[in-house]
Design an enzyme around this catalytic site. Structure first.
Site, PDB file in Angstrom:
ATOM      1  N   SER A  20       0.845  -1.194   0.000  1.00 34.93           N
ATOM      2  CA  SER A  20       0.000   0.000   0.000  1.00 34.93           C
ATOM      3  C   SER A  20       0.880   1.244   0.000  1.00 34.93           C
ATOM      4  O   SER A  20       2.108   1.149  -0.052  1.00 34.93           O
ATOM      5  CB  SER A  20      -0.894   0.003   1.237  1.00 34.93           C
ATOM      6  OG  SER A  20      -0.092   0.228   2.381  1.00 34.93           O
ATOM      7  N   LYS A  21       0.217   2.385   0.103  1.00 32.41           N
ATOM      8  CA  LYS A  21       0.918   3.677   0.128  1.00 32.41           C
ATOM      9  C   LYS A  21       2.040   3.691   1.172  1.00 32.41           C
ATOM     10  O   LYS A  21       3.070   4.295   0.963  1.00 32.41           O
ATOM     11  CB  LYS A  21      -0.085   4.775   0.515  1.00 32.41           C
ATOM     12  CG  LYS A  21      -0.872   5.323  -0.635  1.00 32.41           C
ATOM     13  CD  LYS A  21      -1.411   6.713  -0.244  1.00 32.41           C
ATOM     14  CE  LYS A  21      -2.408   7.199  -1.251  1.00 32.41           C
ATOM     15  NZ  LYS A  21      -3.770   6.776  -0.985  1.00 32.41           N
ATOM     16  N   ARG A  22       1.785   3.045   2.292  1.00 30.51           N
ATOM     17  CA  ARG A  22       2.762   3.049   3.380  1.00 30.51           C
ATOM     18  C   ARG A  22       4.122   2.529   2.924  1.00 30.51           C
ATOM     19  O   ARG A  22       5.155   2.863   3.483  1.00 30.51           O
ATOM     20  CB  ARG A  22       2.285   2.138   4.516  1.00 30.51           C
ATOM     21  CG  ARG A  22       1.312   2.779   5.448  1.00 30.51           C
ATOM     22  CD  ARG A  22       1.060   1.886   6.647  1.00 30.51           C
ATOM     23  NE  ARG A  22       0.644   0.544   6.269  1.00 30.51           N
ATOM     24  CZ  ARG A  22       1.347  -0.549   6.542  1.00 30.51           C
ATOM     25  NH1 ARG A  22       2.495  -0.459   7.169  1.00 30.51           N
ATOM     26  NH2 ARG A  22       0.897  -1.733   6.189  1.00 30.51           N
TER      27      ARG A  22
END
Ligand code: GLU
Length: 476
Positions: free
Chosen positions: A249-251
């Site tokens: 994900s973005k993380r």
């Protein structure tokens, strides 16, 4: 045969989705089939214009053309689901007429209260078939009078066997499957109906999609059976996880495929890397171009366990792909990252960094000295063991040498002699000159760089370095 990639334009094209595109593309090309791009835009609330551009540009950047779909058209036009409503309505009419679907007038409040009741009782939250008991004639009258209604599929009794090329067979008890809404009150289909109808109408023979859609597959198979259609072969590809084993994900950095382009990765490396997420050719070779991937790919050898997105591996492949490019092509790829460099200078400078960089974004830090005169030089200008006067002396002698010699690698021997004459090590003089000429301690090969700067420019920079050591840097 035909496969499809069917994104919903609700966000940027994710690297995990790009991997799904790649598997579809490889399989289609290998089997001599069609690769269809279909845009599943029936969720009007979540539709995002920018998302469509990200999807199309992302696939194009990877170099994976679709045979049918937006912009190219094809025999199954249109390829946006929002323009295909009549197909879904026809299927709904058939399902209603056969009793395989029913209209549901339950309000949002009733459904919420039902869910709450089920939650409190510790039961699965499912529709209770309240409207299935309505007389169909009565339901049609209420609908015709304008009462808002959805259409639900009527899940039959029995079991459904989900055969999956990657995961094998699984048997699902139909009683665990909800009477899914297939048509919303705004007249738009839900994903389940639209995807099933389109996969059938578009002649899709193999559905290769992310694992997260596996729970939806029994519903799709039921719809196929109700409509009397032959279902496709399913292959659910494994999740892509970040290094911490959480869903990518973005993380974990880049959330969108195109961010990798902007971070200086080559599409060749990205395709190579993504194709290896969940699949491997089982050979020593790790550099595969698309044609080699098409040859080697085996859909039934895709693993079912999740794949981990390892940036170190991507960097490694990217470095190898950078070195593999023909020099002029490398220059062309680097250009957007160093737009301030003239084409001619770039053509000469690019080979100096092609062996050294891992990502195209490193090019500016290696090449900016060609257009920027370094002002304040770092302390490495003078070796720690040498006094400023000794360094000035070396720079002066080197300057004299630069005035007379032919610039380029041939200077190496001459400069070594200068060093020797003054009791310096070759490594010391080259670092001093590197800093003096470029302002940096890590650069492309020094004497090649000097040649690109040209004699006059080198002399200006040497004078400036001497000036800095004296304490009166020459004006630049
Ligand atoms: N529209 C779905 C998505 O956004 C497609 C799922 C499928 O391939 O069936 O991923």
């Amino acid at each position: 045969m035909a496969v499809r990639f069917a994104p919903s334009p609700t966000g940027a094209l994710h690297p995990g989705s790009a991997r799904t595109v790649i598997f579809n593309h490889l399989f289609a090309r290998q089997q001599g089939g069609r690769f269809i791009l279909r845009i599943e835009d029936t969720d009007r609330k979540r539709y995002a214009e920018a998302s469509l551009a990200s999807i199309l540009d992302g696939i194009r950047w990877l170099g994976l053309a679709w045979d049918e779909g937006p912009e190219v058209g094809g025999p199954h036009f249109p390829y946006f689901q929002s323009e295909r409503l009549s197909h879904y309505h026809q299927a709904v009419e058939r399902l209603l007429a056969a009793g395989d679907a029913y209209r549901c007038f339950c309000t949002a409040e009733r459904l919420e209260a039902l869910r709450e009741e089920q939650r409190l009782a510790g039961r699965p939250t499912m529709y209770d078939r309240h409207c299935l008991l309505l007389d169909p004639g009565e339901a049609e009258r209420r609908f015709a009078a304008g009462e808002p209604a959805v259409v639900r599929m009527r899940v039959p009794e029995g079991e459904t066997v989900v055969a999956d090329l990657i995961r094998g067979d699984r048997t699902i008890a139909n009683a665990t499957v909800d009477d899914q809404v297939i048509l919303k009150s705004d007249g738009f289909p839900t994903y389940h109906l639209a995807a099933t109808v389109d996969d059938h109408l578009m002649g899709i023979t193999h559905v290769i999609r992310a694992e997260e859609w596996l729970p939806s597959t029994p519903k799709h198979l039921m719809l196929y059976r109700m409509l009397g259609w032959e279902p496709p072969v399913y292959a659910h590809v494994p999740l892509v996880l970040g290094p911490d084993k959480a869903k990518l994900s973005k993380r974990h950095g880049a959330a969108s495929l195109l961010e990798y382009r902007d971070q200086g990765y080559l599409p060749e490396a990205m395709v190579n890397f993504l194709a290896f997420l969940g699949w491997s050719p089982g050979t020593e070779q790790d550099l595969f171009d698309v044609d080699e991937l098409i040859q080697a790919f085996r859909l039934d050898k895709v693993q079912s366990s999740p794949a981990v997105f390892d940036v170190a591996k991507l960097d490694n492949l990217n470095g190898q792909w950078i070195r593999r490019l023909p020099p002029e092509e490398f220059a062309r790829r680097v250009k957007p990252f160093v737009p301030w460099l003239s084409d001619e200078l770039l053509l000469h400078a690019a080979p100096l960094i092609q062996e050294r960089i891992t990502r195209l974004t490193e090019a500016p830090q290696y090449l900016d000295f060609l257009v920027l005169r370094p002002a304040e030089l770092p302390a490495e200008l003078a070796p720690k063991k040498r006094t400023p006067d000794e360094t000035i002396r070396v720079l002066q002698e080197a300057r004299a040498y630069f005035e007379g010699a032919e610039l380029g690698p041939a200077m190496e021997a001459g400069l070594r002699q200068v060093a020797e004459g003054l009791g310096w090590k070759a490594g010391e003089i080259f670092m001093t000159l590197r800093v003096a000429l470029t302002g940096r301690t890590v650069t492309p090969p020094l004497l090649e760089s000097a040649r690109l700067l040209g004699r006059a420019e080198c002399l200006v920079r040497l004078d400036h370095a001497i000036g800095q050591l004296i304490g009166r840097p020459a004006a630049l």
